[in-house]
Scaffold this motif. Structure first.
Motif, PDB file in Angstrom:
ATOM      1  N   ASP A  56      22.035  65.292  49.377  1.00 24.80           N
ATOM      2  CA  ASP A  56      22.353  64.374  48.288  1.00 24.80           C
ATOM      3  C   ASP A  56      21.715  63.002  48.439  1.00 24.80           C
ATOM      4  O   ASP A  56      22.021  62.085  47.696  1.00 24.80           O
ATOM      5  N   ILE A  57      20.849  62.868  49.426  1.00 22.64           N
ATOM      6  CA  ILE A  57      20.198  61.579  49.671  1.00 22.64           C
ATOM      7  C   ILE A  57      18.691  61.753  49.505  1.00 22.64           C
ATOM      8  O   ILE A  57      18.101  62.663  50.056  1.00 22.64           O
ATOM      9  N   GLY A  58      18.064  60.873  48.758  1.00 17.51           N
ATOM     10  CA  GLY A  58      16.616  60.940  48.628  1.00 17.51           C
ATOM     11  C   GLY A  58      16.165  61.953  47.590  1.00 17.51           C
ATOM     12  O   GLY A  58      16.961  62.619  46.928  1.00 17.51           O
ATOM     13  N   LYS A  59      14.851  62.096  47.477  1.00 14.15           N
ATOM     14  CA  LYS A  59      14.263  62.960  46.460  1.00 14.15           C
ATOM     15  C   LYS A  59      14.131  64.401  46.916  1.00 14.15           C
ATOM     16  O   LYS A  59      13.765  65.271  46.149  1.00 14.15           O
ATOM     17  N   LYS A  60      14.380  64.651  48.190  1.00 13.81           N
ATOM     18  CA  LYS A  60      14.336  66.004  48.705  1.00 13.81           C
ATOM     19  C   LYS A  60      15.287  66.105  49.884  1.00 13.81           C
ATOM     20  O   LYS A  60      15.748  65.095  50.420  1.00 13.81           O
ATOM     21  N   SER A  61      15.616  67.321  50.283  1.00 18.68           N
ATOM     22  CA  SER A  61      16.506  67.488  51.423  1.00 18.68           C
ATOM     23  C   SER A  61      15.827  66.971  52.688  1.00 18.68           C
ATOM     24  O   SER A  61      14.616  67.062  52.840  1.00 18.68           O
ATOM     25  N   MET A  62      16.643  66.423  53.588  1.00 13.26           N
ATOM     26  CA  MET A  62      16.119  65.873  54.832  1.00 13.26           C
ATOM     27  C   MET A  62      16.947  66.388  56.000  1.00 13.26           C
ATOM     28  O   MET A  62      18.175  66.448  55.930  1.00 13.26           O
ATOM     29  N   GLU A 215      18.950  55.873  43.505  1.00 13.18           N
ATOM     30  CA  GLU A 215      17.838  56.769  43.184  1.00 13.18           C
ATOM     31  C   GLU A 215      18.163  58.093  43.818  1.00 13.18           C
ATOM     32  O   GLU A 215      17.819  58.324  44.975  1.00 13.18           O
ATOM     33  N   ASN A 216      18.798  58.971  43.090  1.00 12.38           N
ATOM     34  CA  ASN A 216      19.208  60.265  43.631  1.00 12.38           C
ATOM     35  C   ASN A 216      18.481  61.375  42.886  1.00 12.38           C
ATOM     36  O   ASN A 216      18.433  61.371  41.671  1.00 12.38           O
ATOM     37  N   ALA A 217      17.865  62.296  43.625  1.00 10.46           N
ATOM     38  CA  ALA A 217      17.128  63.406  43.007  1.00 10.46           C
ATOM     39  C   ALA A 217      17.611  64.710  43.592  1.00 10.46           C
ATOM     40  O   ALA A 217      18.273  64.737  44.626  1.00 10.46           O
TER      41      ALA A 217
END
Length: 258
Positions: A56-62, A215-217
């Motif tokens: 749920d953080i950033g533009k892609k999973s981390m 900014e959540n993607a």
């Protein structure tokens, strides 16, 4: 205006890494597929790789560094939120905590020449596989010479529901492969961190700051599959490999794992 060659090269490198990651991962297709879990050569005592991801953080999973026992600023922030005493902030803390997904190295039957791929699944499939391995009637289904294949049946989502995955361990034991070239690919499998690199503390801080702007993607890895399992088939008698044909394969495996 001149082209920014550095930016173009960076984008090309990003696309190549994305393609490489996709090629090294396996997701069940609609219907039934047979796979074989093989040992993870970079940690030979356990092929099950428990990875923690921020979805749920950033533009892609981390990948979260807590996977390897390292500090994660997002986890630290989540813990602070949960300690404020505010219900909404506690819920937010829970939301941004990393979620576990387990990966195992497999070879896909009929596509053994493609080498080892990593199959990711949730808690239910993981629990089912561990319970089968702990059953003395089955034992180590990942054993290279006397393990067992697994049928994975995938049903796509219908009517707004979730996709479903069911597994069935095959009763007969057999070598993972009788092909020496495939055995070499098993022994030269990639590391999981080649596919999911560990981000730095600073990278995660930046992602958290951007998310809070906000900014959540959507993430590029989903953990919302509903997994159902079926009882394993009754174990059958061990089938012996054909003498001679697998001698080189067995010898190669023994050199590496014993």
């Amino acid at each position: 205006m001149a082209l920014n060659l550095d930016a173009i090269k960076a984008k090309l490198n990003q696309l190549n890494k994305s393609d490489e990651k996709k090629n090294n991962l396996w997701k069940p297709e609609s219907g039934k597929t047979r796979v074989r879990i093989v040992p993870y050569v970079h940690r030979k005592d356990n092929p099950f790789l428990e990875l923690y991801f921020h979805y749920d953080i950033g533009k892609k999973s981390m990948l979260s560094p807590i996977t390897f026992g390292n500090a994660d600023p997002i986890v630290e922030f989540a813990e602070k939120l949960k300690k404020t005493g505010d219900k909404d902030e506690w819920l937010m803390g829970r939301k941004i905590e990393p979620k576990m997904r387990t990966y195992v190295p497999v070879i896909v039957r009929g596509k053994e020449s493609e080498g080892v791929k990593f199959w990711g699944f949730g808690k239910q499939i993981y629990t089912e596989l561990l319970s089968i391995i702990s059953d003395p009637d089955y034992g180590d289904i990942t054993d290279l010479m006397n393990g067992r294949d697994i049928d994975v049946e995938f049903t796509p989502a219908e009517g707004g529901g979730f996709p479903k995955t069911a597994i069935r361990v095959k009763p007969n034991t057999q070598p993972a492969t009788e092909d020496k070239s495939v055995a070499e690919k098993i022994m030269n499998q990639p590391e999981i961190t080649d596919i999911f690199p560990e981000p730095s503390y600073d990278e995660l801080e930046k992602a958290l700051a951007e998310w809070m702007n906000p900014e959540n993607a959507d993430s590029d890895v989903s953990d919302d599959e509903e997994e159902t399992t079926s009882a394993p088939a009754a174990p059958a008698k061990t089938s012996k490999p054909v003498a001679g044909k697998v001698d080189d394969v067995a010898s190669a495996f023994n050199d590496l794992f014993n």
